[in-house]
Scaffold this motif. Structure first.
Motif, short mmCIF file in Angstrom:
data_model
loop_
_atom_site.label_atom_id
_atom_site.label_comp_id
_atom_site.label_asym_id
_atom_site.label_seq_id
_atom_site.Cartn_x
_atom_site.Cartn_y
_atom_site.Cartn_z
N ALA A 121 0.82 -1.22 0.00
CA ALA A 121 0.00 0.00 0.00
C ALA A 121 0.85 1.26 0.00
O ALA A 121 0.40 2.32 -0.46
CB ALA A 121 -0.93 0.00 1.21
N GLN A 122 2.08 1.18 0.51
CA GLN A 122 2.94 2.35 0.58
C GLN A 122 3.72 2.57 -0.72
O GLN A 122 4.49 3.53 -0.82
CB GLN A 122 3.90 2.23 1.76
CG GLN A 122 3.22 1.98 3.12
CD GLN A 122 2.35 3.13 3.59
OE1 GLN A 122 1.27 3.38 3.05
NE2 GLN A 122 2.81 3.84 4.61
N ASP A 123 3.54 1.68 -1.70
CA ASP A 123 4.23 1.77 -2.98
C ASP A 123 3.26 2.38 -4.00
O ASP A 123 2.38 1.69 -4.53
CB ASP A 123 4.68 0.38 -3.41
CG ASP A 123 5.49 0.37 -4.70
OD1 ASP A 123 5.31 1.29 -5.52
OD2 ASP A 123 6.28 -0.57 -4.90
N SER A 124 3.42 3.65 -4.30
CA SER A 124 2.47 4.36 -5.16
C SER A 124 2.40 3.77 -6.57
O SER A 124 1.32 3.67 -7.16
CB SER A 124 2.83 5.85 -5.23
OG SER A 124 2.76 6.44 -3.95
N ALA A 125 3.55 3.36 -7.12
CA ALA A 125 3.56 2.78 -8.46
C ALA A 125 2.79 1.47 -8.49
O ALA A 125 2.04 1.19 -9.45
CB ALA A 125 4.99 2.58 -8.93
N ALA A 126 2.95 0.66 -7.45
CA ALA A 126 2.25 -0.62 -7.39
C ALA A 126 0.74 -0.40 -7.25
O ALA A 126 -0.06 -1.13 -7.84
CB ALA A 126 2.78 -1.45 -6.23
N VAL A 127 0.36 0.61 -6.47
CA VAL A 127 -1.07 0.92 -6.32
C VAL A 127 -1.66 1.31 -7.67
O VAL A 127 -2.76 0.86 -8.05
CB VAL A 127 -1.27 2.05 -5.29
CG1 VAL A 127 -2.70 2.58 -5.32
CG2 VAL A 127 -0.92 1.56 -3.89
N ARG A 128 -0.94 2.11 -8.45
CA ARG A 128 -1.41 2.48 -9.78
C ARG A 128 -1.54 1.24 -10.67
O ARG A 128 -2.45 1.15 -11.51
CB ARG A 128 -0.48 3.51 -10.42
CG ARG A 128 -0.56 4.89 -9.77
CD ARG A 128 0.15 5.93 -10.61
NE ARG A 128 1.60 5.72 -10.64
CZ ARG A 128 2.46 6.23 -9.77
NH1 ARG A 128 2.02 6.98 -8.76
NH2 ARG A 128 3.76 6.00 -9.89
N SER A 129 -0.64 0.29 -10.49
CA SER A 129 -0.68 -0.93 -11.29
C SER A 129 -1.94 -1.75 -11.01
O SER A 129 -2.49 -2.38 -11.93
CB SER A 129 0.56 -1.79 -11.02
OG SER A 129 1.73 -1.15 -11.48
N ILE A 130 -2.39 -1.75 -9.75
CA ILE A 130 -3.62 -2.49 -9.43
C ILE A 130 -4.81 -1.88 -10.15
O ILE A 130 -5.66 -2.58 -10.71
CB ILE A 130 -3.86 -2.52 -7.91
CG1 ILE A 130 -3.05 -3.64 -7.28
CG2 ILE A 130 -5.33 -2.69 -7.58
CD1 ILE A 130 -3.46 -4.05 -5.89
N TYR A 131 -4.89 -0.56 -10.16
CA TYR A 131 -6.00 0.10 -10.86
C TYR A 131 -5.95 -0.23 -12.35
O TYR A 131 -6.98 -0.48 -12.99
CB TYR A 131 -5.95 1.61 -10.64
CG TYR A 131 -6.54 2.04 -9.32
CD1 TYR A 131 -7.90 2.31 -9.21
CD2 TYR A 131 -5.75 2.19 -8.18
CE1 TYR A 131 -8.45 2.71 -8.00
CE2 TYR A 131 -6.28 2.58 -6.97
CZ TYR A 131 -7.64 2.85 -6.88
OH TYR A 131 -8.19 3.23 -5.69
N SER A 132 -4.77 -0.23 -12.92
CA SER A 132 -4.62 -0.55 -14.33
C SER A 132 -5.00 -1.99 -14.62
O SER A 132 -5.68 -2.29 -15.61
CB SER A 132 -3.17 -0.27 -14.76
OG SER A 132 -2.96 -0.66 -16.09
N LEU A 133 -4.56 -2.90 -13.76
CA LEU A 133 -4.86 -4.33 -13.91
C LEU A 133 -6.36 -4.58 -13.99
O LEU A 133 -6.85 -5.31 -14.84
CB LEU A 133 -4.26 -5.11 -12.74
CG LEU A 133 -4.65 -6.59 -12.63
CD1 LEU A 133 -3.80 -7.42 -13.58
CD2 LEU A 133 -4.49 -7.09 -11.19
#
Length: 300
Positions: A121-133
């Motif tokens: 949750a603290q990784d902003s790029a990974a959070v954006r990846s979930i939305y994209s997925l």
């Protein structure tokens, strides 16, 4: 499906999606598939056969009861892992998932309700990846996932008794509370609230404990499509994942009730509660909130 046949079927599915050689992760088109070993106390097969790989005794019923209530009714071998040693390969599966998350990847995981996709949750790029997925609306919030109630206080401002939290968590309930300043500002920046999950699933709790901060957790499906109870049901997402943890079927795959997901309840207003999503544990959750703690529905 017998354990060996299921392993073969999943291996063939993985080859169709990712090619014959497992790859390292996100964006490579090559998700790794890890079969979660059965937990201690898992039921044997009909003639004393080994339990099916990834299976969990009691998974059909454990998902319907939150927190302490589930613990009291669970009995030996049902989700709980306090006694006995972890099955062989368990620690390796936890570490593989934690390493993928620390590297910024997305990992598909079994929970106590449906399959989910997690990132840090603290990784902003990974959070954006979930939305994209998921093709998810950016205005729809993500919940965070923790391993223990104690960690909740770091990321949320809590205005209910600790005992209430422990009556509902771990369990198939998402509690919506005021977020603290410790939480990533890029996670749900449009709201001062955050949903918190502590799934009643030993792998998820071990994984959350192995990570440096909270996980962001959402269901393993394209937005607006149905929830998933087996890893094959979200096979189209595999190429965009770093790792797929196969914990076996979650509940009865023929039952629509098993796809309801967690009950989401807003506890951010003192003395009141609001049901955001009925989910799979509505009745016991409302009973605890009203009868034991005297909370009233926010519309009252």
């Amino acid at each position: 499906m017998a354990g060996a046949a299921r392993v073969l079927a999943l291996a063939r599915a993985a080859e169709r999606v990712a090619g014959p050689v497992p790859g390292p992760g996100l964006g490579s088109g090559c998700a790794r598939l890890v079969l979660l070993p059965p937990g201690p106390g898992a039921r044997p097969g009909p003639q004393g056969d080994p339990p099916e790989l990834g299976g969990w005794a009691g998974s059909e019923s454990a998902a319907a009861e939150p927190g302490r209530a589930a613990a009291e009714r669970a009995g030996p071998g049902r989700w709980r892992r306090e006694r006995g040693r972890p099955a062989e390969g368990w620690a390796e599966a936890v570490e593989a998932a934690a390493a993928a998350l620390r590297a910024g990847g997305l990992v598909a995981v079994p929970t106590d309700t449906v399959y989910g996709v997690a990132c840090l949750a603290q990784d902003s790029a990974a959070v954006r990846s979930i939305y994209s997925l998921k093709g998810r609306n950016g205005a729809k919030p993500l919940a965070i996932c923790l391993g223990d109630v104690e960690r909740l206080y770091r990321y949320c401002h809590v205005n209910v008794p600790d005992e209430l939290l422990r009556d509902l968590l771990p369990g198939p309930v998402t509690l919506v509370l005021e977020r603290s300043e410790e939480l990533n500002k890029d996670l749900n920046p449009f709201t001062s609230l955050v949903g918190v999950r502590i799934p009643d699933h030993p792998f998820m709790r071990d994984l959350a404990r192995a990570c440096p901060g909270p996980l962001a957790l959402t269901s393993a499906n394209i937005s607006s499509q149905g929830s998933t109870l087996t890893v094959q049901e979200f096979q189209d997402l595999w190429p965009q994942l770093s790792l797929v943890i196969d914990g076996g079927p979650i509940g009865d795959i023929q039952s629509p009730e098993c796809r309801l997901g967690s009950t989401v309840v807003d506890l951010s207003v003192s003395g009141k509660f609001s049901i955001i999503r009925p989910g799979c544990a509505l009745t016991p959750t409302v009973e605890i909130l009203k009868k034991k703690y005297g909370l009233v529905p926010e519309s009252s």
